[in-house]
Enzyme design. Structure first.
Site, PDB file in Angstrom:
ATOM      1  N   SER A  44      -1.433  81.988  54.352  1.00 21.71           N
ATOM      2  CA  SER A  44      -0.910  83.196  54.774  1.00 21.71           C
ATOM      3  C   SER A  44       0.152  83.841  53.809  1.00 21.71           C
ATOM      4  CB  SER A  44      -0.444  83.450  56.080  1.00 21.71           C
ATOM      5  OG  SER A  44       1.038  82.401  56.121  1.00 21.71           O
ATOM      6  N   HIS A  83       7.215  83.032  56.221  1.00 20.93           N
ATOM      7  CA  HIS A  83       6.752  84.498  55.639  1.00 20.93           C
ATOM      8  C   HIS A  83       7.910  85.068  55.339  1.00 20.93           C
ATOM      9  CE1 HIS A  83       3.146  84.715  58.998  1.00 20.93           C
ATOM     10  NE2 HIS A  83       2.817  84.055  57.705  1.00 20.93           N
ATOM     11  N   ASP A 108       4.296  90.235  61.910  1.00 22.35           N
ATOM     12  CA  ASP A 108       4.113  89.081  62.672  1.00 22.35           C
ATOM     13  C   ASP A 108       4.218  89.178  64.158  1.00 22.35           C
ATOM     14  OD1 ASP A 108       3.614  87.781  60.428  1.00 22.35           O
ATOM     15  OD2 ASP A 108       5.736  86.618  60.178  1.00 22.35           O
TER      16      ASP A 108
END
Length: 166
Positions: A44, A83, A108
């Site tokens: 990701s 992230h 998210d």
């Protein structure tokens, strides 16, 4: 092999484990984290980080900025998520963060807990990424995902300790 050599090997092994533990605890205290190192488990965050990269974390920053790469944990989920901060809001009491993986199409929100629109920096954040080593953590992924690799590695370690001459 006599008893003295066996005791020497045992003490050396104990020294190695104690040294590794002390290094881990020192890193934990300096970084202000229970786990100052994490392994990237998904794609990701590509191209910034690849699966298997080891990340070094820091938790002594007062506030996060947009663009910072953070590691956070969601209540009820055991795996930390790496992230980038997409948006931040703050007041005197708290800082709220919205994150997104570089390789993901959307933010998210769907990963957060029910009725949670932002991450609370104090409660949800594990740390900020300050450095990394590429692909070195891939061994941990192989061990956790491949049962045969795990047992083969343990078998090799056992055999090497049995047949070592020192």
């Amino acid at each position: 092999m006599n008893i003295r050599q066996q005791l020497t090997q045992l003490l050396t092994l104990g020294y190695v484990f104690a040294s590794a533990f002390m290094l881990w605890k020192t890193l934990s205290v300096v970084a202000n984290l229970h786990s100052p190192i994490v392994v990237v488990l998904s794609g990701s965050m590509e191209p910034a980080f690849q699966r298997g990269d080891i990340l070094f974390l820091w938790n002594r920053d007062e506030k996060q900025k947009v663009g910072d790469i953070v590691v956070y944990e969601i209540e009820g989920k055991t795996i930390p998520i790496v992230h980038r901060v997409l948006r931040e809001h703050h007041n005197l009491e708290k800082q709220l963060l919205l994150t997104k993986g570089d390789n993901n199409a959307v933010d998210d929100l769907s990963l957060y807990a029910k009725k949670q629109s932002y991450l609370n920096r104090k409660n949800d954040l594990v740390g900020t990424v300050k450095g990394y080593l590429p692909f070195i953590g891939y061994v941990t992924i192989l061990i956790s995902e491949n049962q045969y690799f795990k047992f083969g590695l343990l078998g090799l370690l056992g055999l090497s300790s049995l047949f070592s001459n020192e």
